[in-house]
Design a protein around this motif. Structure first.
Motif: not given
Length: 255
Positions: A88-92
């Motif tokens: 899972q790739v999630i920006p801050v």
């Protein structure tokens, strides 16, 4: 042994001290540490990486010196070079460094809370790690573990593609003496932990910054800094000191 996270911001540290990587570890069983996160950190003049750990669906903790202009969090990864279906790739959305952290003197209060752009999906590959009780202390001799994607030795500048891990021992504070001219001169026992037996050689080192020190299934420490050549002990942020700040900040930011 263990490698941790990449080249977080070693340039912020004074001569003789570096951010961590793991020495003398082995490859972790894939997805056995679902709380582990890989941070891709982008700044104006460089790109670097750190480790971190998920403490709620939309908050994670690394070291404060692992900050940048843009941070992408990768969860559920084992081999960071592969597009695993578990990832899972999630920006801050926004970083919240501890109010007492000073990037000009980055050793003390080296902790930051990252609010994610969206909630992580918790499953068999992505999960949470419990935080300790406020002001809890681990007894010297307690065996804990570290993990990450950093280099495998002080002579290897390449990071590991796969997550690696090692066991380390909590030392007495006196093992990180505060000699005025020594590498541990900034050691503060109220906000830091001294970890790693010099006789065993296992330690965090370049590239491991931000990863958790796991003791008794809780995140007791955060890889922060240590010897320039990777010899233990290394210094970890003492998470239990910051529990009131973590809880207060998370409550304030929850919708």
């Amino acid at each position: 042994m263990l490698i941790l996270i990449l080249l977080p911001a070693a340039f912020l540290l004074p001569p003789g001290a570096v951010a961590g990587e793991i020495i003398d570890g082995c490859e972790a069983q894939p997805h056995s540490r679902p709380y582990m996160a890989y941070l891709d950190i982008q700044s104006r003049d460089k790109r670097s990486c750190c480790g971190g750990f998920l403490v709620s669906e939309n908050f994670m903790l690394p070291a404060a010196h692992c900050n940048g202009d843009k941070i992408i969090v990768i969860l559920g990864a084992h081999n960071i070079t592969k597009n695993e279906l578990s990832r899972q790739v999630i920006p801050v959305r926004r970083p919240y460094p501890n109010q007492d952290y000073d990037k000009e003197a980055p050793h003390n209060n080296d902790i930051i809370l990252l609010q994610l752009e969206r909630k992580a999906r918790l499953n068999g590959y992505v999960g949470l790690i419990p935080l300790p009780v406020a002001h809890q202390r681990m007894h010297p001799g307690t065996v804990c573990s570290i993990a990450g994607w950093g280099s495998t030795s002080a002579h290897n500048i390449l990071n590991s593609n796969t997550l690696r891990e090692a066991d380390v021992v909590v030392m007495q504070d006196a093992a990180c003496p505060r000699n005025p001219g020594g590498i541990y001169r900034d050691y503060n026992p109220s906000t830091m932990m001294c970890v790693g037996d010099p006789e065993k050689g296992k330690s965090s080192f370049k590239g491991d910054s931000g990863g958790p020190l796991v003791c008794q299934q809780t995140a007791q420490g955060i890889v922060s800094w240590g010897s320039k050549v990777g010899t233990p002990p290394a210094v970890y942020t003492r998470v239990s000191t910051f529990i009131p700040w973590i809880r207060k900040t998370m409550r304030m930011l929850q919708p």
